[in-house]
Design an enzyme around this catalytic site. Sequence first.
Site, PDB file in Angstrom:
ATOM      1  N   ASP A 151       0.913  -1.047   0.048  1.00 40.42           N
ATOM      2  CA  ASP A 151      -0.088   0.186  -0.553  1.00 40.42           C
ATOM      3  C   ASP A 151       0.915   1.253   0.016  1.00 40.42           C
ATOM      4  O   ASP A 151       1.739   1.126   1.221  1.00 40.42           O
ATOM      5  CB  ASP A 151      -0.661   0.146   1.353  1.00 40.42           C
ATOM      6  CG  ASP A 151      -1.946   0.907   1.322  1.00 40.42           C
ATOM      7  OD1 ASP A 151      -2.000   2.096   0.343  1.00 40.42           O
ATOM      8  OD2 ASP A 151      -2.778   1.668   1.664  1.00 40.42           O
ATOM      9  N   TYR A 169      -7.772  15.981  -7.929  1.00 43.48           N
ATOM     10  CA  TYR A 169      -7.343  14.604  -9.121  1.00 43.48           C
ATOM     11  C   TYR A 169      -6.430  15.310  -9.574  1.00 43.48           C
ATOM     12  O   TYR A 169      -5.373  15.498  -9.612  1.00 43.48           O
ATOM     13  CB  TYR A 169      -8.127  13.559  -9.858  1.00 43.48           C
ATOM     14  CG  TYR A 169      -7.398  12.887 -10.637  1.00 43.48           C
ATOM     15  CD1 TYR A 169      -6.902  11.610 -10.615  1.00 43.48           C
ATOM     16  CD2 TYR A 169      -7.219  13.376 -11.721  1.00 43.48           C
ATOM     17  CE1 TYR A 169      -6.008  10.624 -11.269  1.00 43.48           C
ATOM     18  CE2 TYR A 169      -6.307  11.930 -12.791  1.00 43.48           C
ATOM     19  CZ  TYR A 169      -5.985  11.109 -12.774  1.00 43.48           C
ATOM     20  OH  TYR A 169      -5.085  10.203 -13.286  1.00 43.48           O
TER      21      TYR A 169
HETATM   22  N1  LIG Z   1      -6.867   5.510 -16.984  1.00 39.55           N
HETATM   23  C1  LIG Z   1      -6.610   6.635 -17.757  1.00 39.55           C
HETATM   24  O1  LIG Z   1      -7.081   7.709 -18.170  1.00 39.55           O
HETATM   25  C2  LIG Z   1      -5.690   7.407 -16.700  1.00 39.55           C
HETATM   26  C3  LIG Z   1      -5.644   8.838 -17.443  1.00 39.55           C
HETATM   27  C4  LIG Z   1      -3.950   9.481 -16.311  1.00 39.55           C
HETATM   28  C5  LIG Z   1      -3.379   8.787 -15.671  1.00 39.55           C
HETATM   29  N2  LIG Z   1      -3.451   7.406 -15.099  1.00 39.55           N
HETATM   30  C6  LIG Z   1      -2.967   6.792 -14.145  1.00 39.55           C
HETATM   31  O2  LIG Z   1      -2.542   6.004 -14.480  1.00 39.55           O
HETATM   32  C7  LIG Z   1      -1.753   4.832 -13.158  1.00 39.55           C
HETATM   33  C8  LIG Z   1      -2.362   4.182 -13.580  1.00 39.55           C
HETATM   34  O3  LIG Z   1      -3.535   4.168 -13.372  1.00 39.55           O
HETATM   35  P1  LIG Z   1      -5.026   3.094 -14.701  1.00 39.55           P
HETATM   36  O4  LIG Z   1      -5.488   4.049 -15.085  1.00 39.55           O
HETATM   37  O5  LIG Z   1      -4.325   2.146 -14.548  1.00 39.55           O
HETATM   38  O6  LIG Z   1      -6.120   2.248 -12.975  1.00 39.55           O
HETATM   39  P2  LIG Z   1      -6.150   1.185 -12.678  1.00 39.55           P
HETATM   40  O7  LIG Z   1      -7.252   0.989 -11.281  1.00 39.55           O
HETATM   41  O8  LIG Z   1      -6.650   0.041 -13.180  1.00 39.55           O
HETATM   42  O9  LIG Z   1      -5.122   0.880 -12.214  1.00 39.55           O
HETATM   43  C9  LIG Z   1      -4.802   0.926 -10.473  1.00 39.55           C
HETATM   44  C10 LIG Z   1      -4.065   0.557  -9.836  1.00 39.55           C
HETATM   45  O10 LIG Z   1      -3.439   0.960  -8.440  1.00 39.55           O
HETATM   46  C11 LIG Z   1      -3.592   0.427  -7.611  1.00 39.55           C
HETATM   47  N3  LIG Z   1      -3.570   1.048  -6.114  1.00 39.55           N
HETATM   48  C12 LIG Z   1      -4.957   1.353  -5.412  1.00 39.55           C
HETATM   49  N4  LIG Z   1      -4.517   2.108  -4.071  1.00 39.55           N
HETATM   50  C13 LIG Z   1      -2.753   1.496  -4.416  1.00 39.55           C
HETATM   51  C14 LIG Z   1      -2.243   2.299  -2.622  1.00 39.55           C
HETATM   52  N5  LIG Z   1      -2.776   3.026  -1.620  1.00 39.55           N
HETATM   53  N6  LIG Z   1      -1.008   1.000  -3.229  1.00 39.55           N
HETATM   54  C15 LIG Z   1      -0.958   0.616  -3.950  1.00 39.55           C
HETATM   55  N7  LIG Z   1      -1.474   0.270  -5.285  1.00 39.55           N
HETATM   56  C16 LIG Z   1      -2.542   1.077  -5.462  1.00 39.55           C
HETATM   57  C17 LIG Z   1      -4.684  -0.280  -7.398  1.00 39.55           C
HETATM   58  O11 LIG Z   1      -5.315  -1.787  -6.702  1.00 39.55           O
HETATM   59  C18 LIG Z   1      -5.279  -0.599  -9.377  1.00 39.55           C
HETATM   60  O12 LIG Z   1      -3.944  -2.351  -8.898  1.00 39.55           O
HETATM   61  C19 LIG Z   1      -2.693   5.971 -12.544  1.00 39.55           C
HETATM   62  O13 LIG Z   1      -1.739   6.707 -11.117  1.00 39.55           O
HETATM   63  C20 LIG Z   1      -3.485   6.740 -12.748  1.00 39.55           C
HETATM   64  O14 LIG Z   1      -3.883   8.227 -11.948  1.00 39.55           O
HETATM   65  C21 LIG Z   1      -4.627   7.043 -16.023  1.00 39.55           C
END
Ligand SMILES: NC(=O)c1ccc[n+]([C@@H]2O[C@H](COP(=O)([O-])OP(=O)(O)OC[C@H]3O[C@@H](n4cnc5c(N)ncnc54)[C@H](O)[C@@H]3O)[C@@H](O)[C@H]2O)c1
Length: 264
Positions: free
Chosen positions: A63, A160
């Site tokens: 975490d 965010y």
């Molecule tokens: N999907 C989008 O549109 C998008 C766009 C820009 C940036 N992002 C960024 O990309 C990154 C990944 O996002 P994603 O879209 O793959 O989301 P996702 O929700 O598919 O994956 C996020 C992962 O983070 C893990 N997580 C959450 N809280 C946690 C914690 N406290 N400790 C450890 N792990 C934790 C979750 O269990 C999950 O496996 C994030 O930082 C997100 O802000 C995503």
Amino acid sequence: MKRLDGKITLVTGAASGIGAATVRLMAREGASVVIADIHDETGEAIAQEIHLDGGKAFFVHLDVSREDDWTAAIEATVARYSGLDVLVNNAGVYLAKSCEEATYSDWQRICSVNLAGVFLGTKLALPALREKARTSSQGSAIINMSSTVGLKGSSVDPLYSMTKGGITTFTKSTAIEFGNKGYRIRVNSVHPGPVETEMAAQHRKADLNDPAALEAARQAIAASLPIKRVAMPADIATAVVFLASDDAGFMTGSSLVIDGGAMA
Ligand SMILES: NC(=O)c1ccc[n+]([C@@H]2O[C@H](COP(=O)([O-])OP(=O)(O)OC[C@H]3O[C@@H](n4cnc5c(N)ncnc54)[C@H](O)[C@@H]3O)[C@@H](O)[C@H]2O)c1
């Protein structure tokens, strides 16, 4: 020779979405990978899948908001693989609330993951990254997952956007600090627009039970982008692998935008 041969990498939030695509690609590119997440079952399953594919990986429960978890994860990495070359601070959460709707406890929760997580990871992985940087040709690397809304405002999630803006400038500040101290650690951020993951589904949560509305929303995003398609996790993973590799040896403090042209 593969792009990450011999490199040891730790990716947070690697049990889903962009993080999962990143560890899969890193393993295929020759890295020994640490899959770090709070979702043990999916994280273990991805490690198993990488093993079956002939790659090297193991899962650690981490975490990112907990200092003790970070200490244990870095210790496990160094014990198993004898060091750490690359840290990807990818874990992040999304709120989908306006400033008027969000509470102070929402603020604390999102900051504890998106901001404290990046700070703790950077600070606690630093000794291991420094040690490996002494002997690797282009040094070690930290890659922080920001967003296009870490460079501009968000119309749907101001908290965010606040955290992602913090990641953008923390990246540049630590690139300067570690560079000036001669640590040979490059620090760069990645800025995706909307990507097809759980997080994007959460963003369109009103449409989740309505496949036709979901598809219409997806097509609207694609139509709005110069590139005319939506981003998949692999589109972002390739950029992370580039920044982790020696090909990016002259890049530090950069903000790499991967958004199908949205910011243009
Ligand atoms: N999907 C989008 O549109 C998008 C766009 C820009 C940036 N992002 C960024 O990309 C990154 C990944 O996002 P994603 O879209 O793959 O989301 P996702 O929700 O598919 O994956 C996020 C992962 O983070 C893990 N997580 C959450 N809280 C946690 C914690 N406290 N400790 C450890 N792990 C934790 C979750 O269990 C999950 O496996 C994030 O930082 C997100 O802000 C995503």
